[in-house]
Design a protein around this motif. Structure first.
Motif, PDB file in Angstrom:
ATOM      1  N   ASP A 150       0.845  -1.195   0.000  1.00 13.37           N
ATOM      2  CA  ASP A 150       0.000   0.000   0.000  1.00 13.37           C
ATOM      3  C   ASP A 150       0.884   1.250   0.000  1.00 13.37           C
ATOM      4  N   PRO A 151       0.445   2.330  -0.663  1.00 11.72           N
ATOM      5  CA  PRO A 151       1.266   3.546  -0.705  1.00 11.72           C
ATOM      6  C   PRO A 151       1.512   4.111   0.689  1.00 11.72           C
ATOM      7  N   ALA A 152       2.746   4.515   0.923  1.00  9.03           N
ATOM      8  CA  ALA A 152       3.103   5.214   2.152  1.00  9.03           C
ATOM      9  C   ALA A 152       3.223   6.708   1.915  1.00  9.03           C
ATOM     10  N   THR A 153       3.199   7.112   0.658  1.00 11.27           N
ATOM     11  CA  THR A 153       3.305   8.515   0.269  1.00 11.27           C
ATOM     12  C   THR A 153       2.684   8.673  -1.113  1.00 11.27           C
ATOM     13  N   GLN A 154       2.383   9.904  -1.478  1.00 12.01           N
ATOM     14  CA  GLN A 154       1.813  10.157  -2.800  1.00 12.01           C
ATOM     15  C   GLN A 154       2.880  10.416  -3.852  1.00 12.01           C
ATOM     16  N   PHE A 155       4.147  10.400  -3.423  1.00 13.88           N
ATOM     17  CA  PHE A 155       5.214  10.727  -4.369  1.00 13.88           C
ATOM     18  C   PHE A 155       6.047   9.502  -4.703  1.00 13.88           C
ATOM     19  N   SER A 156       6.341   9.322  -5.963  1.00 14.18           N
ATOM     20  CA  SER A 156       7.342   8.375  -6.417  1.00 14.18           C
ATOM     21  C   SER A 156       7.993   8.954  -7.661  1.00 14.18           C
ATOM     22  N   GLY A 157       9.229   8.578  -7.899  1.00 17.70           N
ATOM     23  CA  GLY A 157       9.923   9.090  -9.070  1.00 17.70           C
ATOM     24  C   GLY A 157      11.289   9.645  -8.719  1.00 17.70           C
ATOM     25  N   THR A 158      11.815  10.448  -9.602  1.00 18.59           N
ATOM     26  CA  THR A 158      13.178  10.957  -9.468  1.00 18.59           C
ATOM     27  C   THR A 158      13.174  12.369  -8.911  1.00 18.59           C
ATOM     28  N   GLU A 159      14.051  12.583  -7.970  1.00 22.90           N
ATOM     29  CA  GLU A 159      14.256  13.914  -7.398  1.00 22.90           C
ATOM     30  C   GLU A 159      15.764  14.154  -7.372  1.00 22.90           C
ATOM     31  N   GLY A 160      16.221  15.001  -8.299  1.00 24.77           N
ATOM     32  CA  GLY A 160      17.658  15.173  -8.443  1.00 24.77           C
ATOM     33  C   GLY A 160      18.265  13.901  -9.008  1.00 24.77           C
ATOM     34  N   ILE A 161      19.206  13.316  -8.259  1.00 23.21           N
ATOM     35  CA  ILE A 161      19.826  12.062  -8.704  1.00 23.21           C
ATOM     36  C   ILE A 161      19.299  10.865  -7.919  1.00 23.21           C
ATOM     37  N   GLU A 162      18.279  11.085  -7.084  1.00 25.48           N
ATOM     38  CA  GLU A 162      17.758  10.003  -6.239  1.00 25.48           C
ATOM     39  C   GLU A 162      16.416   9.513  -6.748  1.00 25.48           C
ATOM     40  N   GLU A 163      16.200   8.194  -6.619  1.00 25.31           N
ATOM     41  CA  GLU A 163      14.957   7.556  -7.044  1.00 25.31           C
ATOM     42  C   GLU A 163      14.150   7.190  -5.802  1.00 25.31           C
ATOM     43  N   PHE A 164      12.849   7.515  -5.806  1.00 30.53           N
ATOM     44  CA  PHE A 164      11.988   7.271  -4.653  1.00 30.53           C
ATOM     45  C   PHE A 164      10.821   6.361  -5.040  1.00 30.53           C
ATOM     46  N   SER A 165      10.392   5.535  -4.078  1.00 24.26           N
ATOM     47  CA  SER A 165       9.232   4.667  -4.245  1.00 24.26           C
ATOM     48  C   SER A 165       8.095   5.196  -3.394  1.00 24.26           C
ATOM     49  N   ASP A 166       6.870   4.894  -3.782  1.00 17.55           N
ATOM     50  CA  ASP A 166       5.732   5.306  -2.963  1.00 17.55           C
ATOM     51  C   ASP A 166       5.317   4.225  -1.975  1.00 17.55           C
ATOM     52  N   HIS A 167       6.020   3.071  -1.971  1.00 22.48           N
ATOM     53  CA  HIS A 167       5.696   2.035  -0.997  1.00 22.48           C
ATOM     54  C   HIS A 167       6.981   1.449  -0.410  1.00 22.48           C
ATOM     55  N   VAL A 168       6.837   0.673   0.655  1.00 20.93           N
ATOM     56  CA  VAL A 168       7.972   0.169   1.429  1.00 20.93           C
ATOM     57  C   VAL A 168       8.917  -0.621   0.537  1.00 20.93           C
ATOM     58  N   GLN A 169      10.191  -0.336   0.712  1.00 21.01           N
ATOM     59  CA  GLN A 169      11.252  -1.073   0.021  1.00 21.01           C
ATOM     60  C   GLN A 169      12.242  -1.636   1.052  1.00 21.01           C
ATOM     61  N   PRO A 170      12.719  -2.853   0.842  1.00 19.38           N
ATOM     62  CA  PRO A 170      12.365  -3.729  -0.272  1.00 19.38           C
ATOM     63  C   PRO A 170      10.970  -4.300  -0.089  1.00 19.38           C
ATOM     64  N   HIS A 171      10.318  -4.604  -1.194  1.00 20.01           N
ATOM     65  CA  HIS A 171       9.037  -5.305  -1.117  1.00 20.01           C
ATOM     66  C   HIS A 171       9.307  -6.804  -1.154  1.00 20.01           C
ATOM     67  N   SER A 172       8.720  -7.533  -0.203  1.00 19.74           N
ATOM     68  CA  SER A 172       8.917  -8.980  -0.138  1.00 19.74           C
ATOM     69  C   SER A 172       7.570  -9.663  -0.349  1.00 19.74           C
ATOM     70  N   PRO A 173       7.287 -10.139  -1.567  1.00 16.96           N
ATOM     71  CA  PRO A 173       5.987 -10.743  -1.860  1.00 16.96           C
ATOM     72  C   PRO A 173       5.694 -11.939  -0.939  1.00 16.96           C
ATOM     73  N   GLY A 174       4.471 -11.991  -0.441  1.00 22.87           N
ATOM     74  CA  GLY A 174       4.047 -13.096   0.410  1.00 22.87           C
ATOM     75  C   GLY A 174       4.233 -12.868   1.888  1.00 22.87           C
ATOM     76  N   LEU A 175       5.042 -11.869   2.269  1.00 23.11           N
ATOM     77  CA  LEU A 175       5.284 -11.641   3.689  1.00 23.11           C
ATOM     78  C   LEU A 175       4.008 -11.263   4.421  1.00 23.11           C
ATOM     79  N   ALA A 176       3.170 -10.436   3.810  1.00 20.86           N
ATOM     80  CA  ALA A 176       1.928 -10.014   4.465  1.00 20.86           C
ATOM     81  C   ALA A 176       1.028 -11.200   4.788  1.00 20.86           C
ATOM     82  N   ASP A 177       1.090 -12.252   3.994  1.00 23.79           N
ATOM     83  CA  ASP A 177       0.266 -13.434   4.232  1.00 23.79           C
ATOM     84  C   ASP A 177       0.835 -14.320   5.332  1.00 23.79           C
ATOM     85  N   ARG A 178       2.054 -14.014   5.769  1.00 27.31           N
ATOM     86  CA  ARG A 178       2.673 -14.781   6.856  1.00 27.31           C
ATOM     87  C   ARG A 178       2.611 -14.036   8.185  1.00 27.31           C
ATOM     88  N   LEU A 179       1.711 -13.076   8.300  1.00 27.89           N
ATOM     89  CA  LEU A 179       1.511 -12.372   9.567  1.00 27.89           C
ATOM     90  C   LEU A 179       0.643 -13.203  10.500  1.00 27.89           C
TER      91      LEU A 179
END
Length: 343
Positions: A150-179
């Motif tokens: 799920d988004p943690a922010t409304q922003f994703s993309g490049t800012e200067g020389i840095e790349e940003f994601s709008d959701h938690v990184q790293p993303h680990s598929p399947g982890l949420a189902d192991r809660l």
């Protein structure tokens, strides 16, 4: 010995990792060695319990990260992480990182509500926001949402020389189902089922009725059945039971005496509900693997599950844990129909 209705499918153990405050490294190393032993013995999982402001593991996520580099197969979990101490966004980042390090072996267990001794620690934990903090079930849903992407922010993309994601990184598929959710009340068990979590059933339950002589086994059985009745998977919903189990097959005379004295010292709290929340504690199971298996097969709640995370006693020596885990894997587990996992 009675025949099991079905073999035990998953066998795990739980430790709080006690240490000497003057030499904390030795205790943490002992915990890591116990986890390594568990993998060699074929256990399915090793679980760590939080002990904030005590002389036990305060950061299971850090310990699991270390264990991830010393093991290859055994699953690693928390039982449980009290979310009142955590920021769900930051915890999601830590859990996802460790899940990547383990290759997808993480099983985070959580609980909600105000932290233990809330009045003593709230000023240190939330000095400016204590009255605004949501310490209820929504905190669990926020954590799962971040783990799902799920988004943690409304922003994703490049800012200067840095790349940003709008959701938690790293993303680990399947982890949420192991809660997993650690619930000691009927309300929590139903909520966990309705929201599709796995359920950790421990050696503590709330005696919510006014019964003068409440029965631990039947209370826990009611929680398990209510959880599965509410869960989308029904009877296939996962439940793990965490009783304190101490087999004595290969123990020497000194160990057997200390184990029995430990269990007897804790027996009074199992007879009547404790405190304003009327908490009921299960008796510790001490004896040969054959004796313990008979008692487990007679346990109403145990007969409803096919996976366990037996809790190691709090204050034993390293060599005691080696003996208990070895007997559990080589004698008690097979007596319950379980087969050790191979590398």
């Amino acid at each position: 010995m009675p025949e099991p209705s079905q073999p035990l499918r998953k066998l795990g153990f739980l430790t709080i990792g006690l240490f000497d405050p003057a030499h904390p490294g030795a205790g943490h190393e002992s915990t890591l060695q116990v986890i390594e032993l568990g993998e060699r013995l074929g256990f399915d999982s090793a679980w760590l319990r939080h002990r904030h402001l005590q002389y036990g593991i305060s950061s299971p996520v850090a310990v699991m990260a270390a264990a991830s580099q010393r093991t290859r197969r055994i699953e690693l979990g928390t039982a449980v992480t009290p979310l009142g101490w955590e920021n769900p966004l930051r915890l999601a980042e830590d859990l996802a990182t460790v899940d990547v390090l383990t290759g997808g072996r993480l099983n985070p267990g959580v609980s909600t509500g105000p932290p233990m001794h809330w009045d003593r620690i709230k000023d240190a934990l939330y000095p400016d926001t204590m009255e605004l903090e949501d310490l209820g079930y929504d905190r669990v849903l926020r954590l799962r949402g971040f783990l799902r992407g799920d988004p943690a922010t409304q922003f994703s993309g490049t800012e200067g020389i840095e790349e940003f994601s709008d959701h938690v990184q790293p993303h680990s598929p399947g982890l949420a189902d192991r809660l997993w959710y650690g619930g000691a009340s009927l309300r929590s068990a139903v909520w966990a089922g309705e929201h599709g979590f796995n359920l950790l059933a421990s050696s503590v339950v709330g005696a919510e009725s006014d019964d003068a002589a409440p029965d631990f086994e039947n209370i826990q059985l009611g929680h398990i059945r209510a959880f599965r009745a509410a869960h989308p998977l029904g009877d296939r919903a996962r439940v793990s039971q965490g009783l304190v189990v101490i087999p004595t097959d290969s123990a020497d005379a000194d160990q057997r005496e200390r184990y029995r004295a430990y269990a007897e010292s804790r027996l009074p709290r199992t007879r009547t509900p404790q405190g304003p929340r009327r908490m009921m504690f299960a008796p510790d199971l001490v004896g040969t693997s054959e004796q313990i298996a008979e008692r487990l097969y007679a346990h109403a709640a145990f007969r409803e599950i096919d996976e366990v995370a037996f809790a190691l006693p709090f204050s034993f020596r390293h060599e005691d844990y080696v003996q208990i885990l070895t007997d559990t894997a080589t004698r008690l587990g097979p007596a319950l129909g379980w087969s050790a996992r191979t590398p």
